[in-house]
Write a protein that holds these residues in place. Structure first.
Motif, PDB file in Angstrom:
ATOM      1  N   LEU A 152       0.825  -1.199   0.000  1.00 47.87           N
ATOM      2  CA  LEU A 152       0.000   0.000   0.000  1.00 47.87           C
ATOM      3  C   LEU A 152       0.869   1.263   0.000  1.00 47.87           C
ATOM      4  CD1 LEU A 152      -2.890   1.016   0.022  1.00 47.87           C
ATOM      5  CD2 LEU A 152      -2.885   0.832   2.498  1.00 47.87           C
ATOM      6  N   ALA A 153       1.932   1.271   0.773  1.00 47.59           N
ATOM      7  CA  ALA A 153       2.844   2.423   0.817  1.00 47.59           C
ATOM      8  C   ALA A 153       3.514   2.630  -0.537  1.00 47.59           C
ATOM      9  CB  ALA A 153       3.887   2.227   1.909  1.00 47.59           C
ATOM     10  N   ILE A 154       3.917   1.549  -1.176  1.00 47.48           N
ATOM     11  CA  ILE A 154       4.539   1.640  -2.507  1.00 47.48           C
ATOM     12  C   ILE A 154       3.532   2.201  -3.510  1.00 47.48           C
ATOM     13  CG2 ILE A 154       5.434   0.280  -4.433  1.00 47.48           C
ATOM     14  CD1 ILE A 154       6.624  -1.616  -2.222  1.00 47.48           C
ATOM     15  N   ALA A 188       1.383   6.597  -6.951  1.00 44.14           N
ATOM     16  CA  ALA A 188       0.227   7.457  -7.269  1.00 44.14           C
ATOM     17  C   ALA A 188       0.548   8.920  -7.019  1.00 44.14           C
ATOM     18  CB  ALA A 188      -0.985   7.030  -6.447  1.00 44.14           C
ATOM     19  N   ALA A 189       1.322   9.195  -5.964  1.00 46.91           N
ATOM     20  CA  ALA A 189       1.670  10.584  -5.636  1.00 46.91           C
ATOM     21  C   ALA A 189       2.511  11.224  -6.736  1.00 46.91           C
ATOM     22  CB  ALA A 189       2.417  10.641  -4.305  1.00 46.91           C
ATOM     23  N   HIS A 191      -0.957   4.135 -16.643  1.00 50.36           N
ATOM     24  CA  HIS A 191      -1.898   4.205 -15.528  1.00 50.36           C
ATOM     25  C   HIS A 191      -2.793   2.959 -15.520  1.00 50.36           C
ATOM     26  CE1 HIS A 191      -4.529   7.117 -12.961  1.00 50.36           C
ATOM     27  NE2 HIS A 191      -4.706   5.870 -12.577  1.00 50.36           N
ATOM     28  N   LEU A 192      -3.251   2.586 -16.692  1.00 45.26           N
ATOM     29  CA  LEU A 192      -4.095   1.403 -16.813  1.00 45.26           C
ATOM     30  C   LEU A 192      -3.328   0.148 -16.375  1.00 45.26           C
ATOM     31  CD1 LEU A 192      -6.679  -0.020 -17.719  1.00 45.26           C
ATOM     32  CD2 LEU A 192      -5.776   0.017 -20.043  1.00 45.26           C
ATOM     33  N   GLU A 193      -2.097   0.030 -16.804  1.00 45.14           N
ATOM     34  CA  GLU A 193      -1.282  -1.126 -16.414  1.00 45.14           C
ATOM     35  C   GLU A 193      -1.045  -1.137 -14.908  1.00 45.14           C
ATOM     36  OE1 GLU A 193      -0.176  -3.729 -18.225  1.00 45.14           O
ATOM     37  OE2 GLU A 193      -1.297  -2.942 -19.933  1.00 45.14           O
ATOM     38  N   LEU A 194      -0.820   0.035 -14.323  1.00 45.70           N
ATOM     39  CA  LEU A 194      -0.636   0.118 -12.875  1.00 45.70           C
ATOM     40  C   LEU A 194      -1.916  -0.267 -12.137  1.00 45.70           C
ATOM     41  CD1 LEU A 194       1.530   3.333 -12.706  1.00 45.70           C
ATOM     42  CD2 LEU A 194       2.238   1.019 -12.014  1.00 45.70           C
TER      43      LEU A 194
END
Length: 115
Positions: free
Chosen positions: A6-8, A13-14, A76-79
């Motif tokens: 979650l942190a990664i 995202a940031a 973004h889609l791949e992420l």
């Protein structure tokens, strides 16, 4: 392990979300530059051909920005797929709009060649 993932994801995202906004901002600035160049030539009552090469270069830059925007949208889609694969599908990261659900449609871009 979930907290680490979650942190990664939050770190990525940031960086990703502002990056998407910065590309949009660059496209907007490029459009304003194009308008200023055309309006400036008109106001100066200069020949239509004045600055033509510069306008063509700016148009090519815009095509490159649009290509970059498409690539980042696809990343973004791949992420997003990776997010679900890691069990983080229910987590929101503060997107400023809907996350893409399919690859960005791409039309071939080309600059019209002078006759």
């Amino acid at each position: 392990m979930r907290n680490e993932r979650l942190a990664i994801a939050r770190r990525i995202a940031a960086l990703l979300i502002p990056h998407e906004q910065e590309i949009d901002d660059a496209i907007i600035r490029n459009a304003r530059l194009t308008m200023a160049m055309v309006e400036g030539r008109r106001a100066a009552k200069a020949p239509l051909t004045l600055g033509q090469q510069s306008l063509e270069l700016i148009a090519r830059a815009n095509a490159s920005l649009l290509e970059a925007r498409s690539q980042v949208a696809n990343a973004h889609l791949e992420l997003r797929d990776a997010q679900f694969a890691l069990g983080l599908g229910a987590v929101s990261y503060g997107d400023y709009g809907e996350t893409p659900t399919e690859p960005a449609a791409r039309a071939p871009l080309s600059v019209v060649q002078a006759a």
